[in-house]
Write a protein that holds these residues in place. Structure first.
Motif, PDB file in Angstrom:
ATOM      1  N   GLN A   6      42.712  30.031  39.530  1.00 23.41           N
ATOM      2  CA  GLN A   6      42.345  30.620  40.828  1.00 23.41           C
ATOM      3  C   GLN A   6      42.014  32.102  40.664  1.00 23.41           C
ATOM      4  O   GLN A   6      41.024  32.587  41.190  1.00 23.41           O
ATOM      5  N   THR A   7      42.844  32.803  39.900  1.00 17.93           N
ATOM      6  CA  THR A   7      42.617  34.224  39.641  1.00 17.93           C
ATOM      7  C   THR A   7      41.318  34.426  38.882  1.00 17.93           C
ATOM      8  O   THR A   7      40.570  35.376  39.134  1.00 17.93           O
ATOM      9  N   ARG A   8      41.028  33.519  37.957  1.00 12.68           N
ATOM     10  CA  ARG A   8      39.791  33.615  37.176  1.00 12.68           C
ATOM     11  C   ARG A   8      38.558  33.419  38.062  1.00 12.68           C
ATOM     12  O   ARG A   8      37.553  34.117  37.910  1.00 12.68           O
ATOM     13  N   LEU A   9      38.623  32.470  38.980  1.00 15.48           N
ATOM     14  CA  LEU A   9      37.505  32.252  39.905  1.00 15.48           C
ATOM     15  C   LEU A   9      37.295  33.478  40.786  1.00 15.48           C
ATOM     16  O   LEU A   9      36.158  33.891  41.034  1.00 15.48           O
ATOM     17  N   TYR A  10      38.391  34.039  41.254  1.00 12.71           N
ATOM     18  CA  TYR A  10      38.302  35.238  42.090  1.00 12.71           C
ATOM     19  C   TYR A  10      37.657  36.385  41.311  1.00 12.71           C
ATOM     20  O   TYR A  10      36.835  37.122  41.857  1.00 12.71           O
ATOM     21  N   ALA A  11      38.013  36.532  40.045  1.00 14.74           N
ATOM     22  CA  ALA A  11      37.427  37.593  39.213  1.00 14.74           C
ATOM     23  C   ALA A  11      35.922  37.401  39.062  1.00 14.74           C
ATOM     24  O   ALA A  11      35.161  38.372  39.108  1.00 14.74           O
ATOM     25  N   ILE A  12      35.488  36.155  38.897  1.00 10.66           N
ATOM     26  CA  ILE A  12      34.049  35.878  38.801  1.00 10.66           C
ATOM     27  C   ILE A  12      33.369  36.262  40.106  1.00 10.66           C
ATOM     28  O   ILE A  12      32.322  36.925  40.112  1.00 10.66           O
ATOM     29  N   GLU A  13      33.962  35.862  41.224  1.00 13.27           N
ATOM     30  CA  GLU A  13      33.399  36.218  42.530  1.00 13.27           C
ATOM     31  C   GLU A  13      33.284  37.733  42.681  1.00 13.27           C
ATOM     32  O   GLU A  13      32.242  38.248  43.111  1.00 13.27           O
ATOM     33  N   GLN A  14      34.333  38.450  42.316  1.00  8.14           N
ATOM     34  CA  GLN A  14      34.319  39.904  42.456  1.00  8.14           C
ATOM     35  C   GLN A  14      33.243  40.546  41.586  1.00  8.14           C
ATOM     36  O   GLN A  14      32.561  41.474  42.025  1.00  8.14           O
TER      37      GLN A  14
END
Length: 111
Positions: A6-14
């Protein structure tokens, strides 16, 4: 394996937002229905990340479904971004970390 994709997906989005590649409007439904890997014939790789990968992975996470364990997005990212003027290192790193969290294997980064 990293327990927090989840944190990795958020980092990609950011990182997509930092690069001003995050889009307010989705592509046409037919563009999203492509049968090509990464929707190469209808979407850019950043669009695929935003409108295909992130929502599908989020749906799996929300459902508590198994996540893919055989994935290699980093090579596609580096190929897609190699001739762009933007500095995509942080986005590439976020993608590599997602690959690693899902596969449990270290991704060899390009120099």
């Amino acid at each position: 394996m990293n327990p927090d994709p989840q944190t990795r997906l958020y980092a990609i989005e950011q990182e997509l937002k930092v690069l001003s590649w995050w889009q307010a409007q989705p592509p046409a439904p037919e563009a999203l229905a492509s049968q090509e890997p990464f929707c190469l014939d209808t979407l850019t790789f950043p669009q695929w990340l935003q409108f295909v990968l992130i929502p599908r992975m989020q749906a799996l996470l929300d459902a508590g479904a198994p996540l893919p364990t055989s994935i290699a997005l980093y090579p596609m990212a580096t190929e897609s971004f190699k001739d762009l003027p933007e500095n995509t290192r942080a986005l590439e790193e976020a993608i590599a970390l997602l690959d690693e969290s899902l596969t449990g294997k270290r991704v060899i980064r390009e120099a």
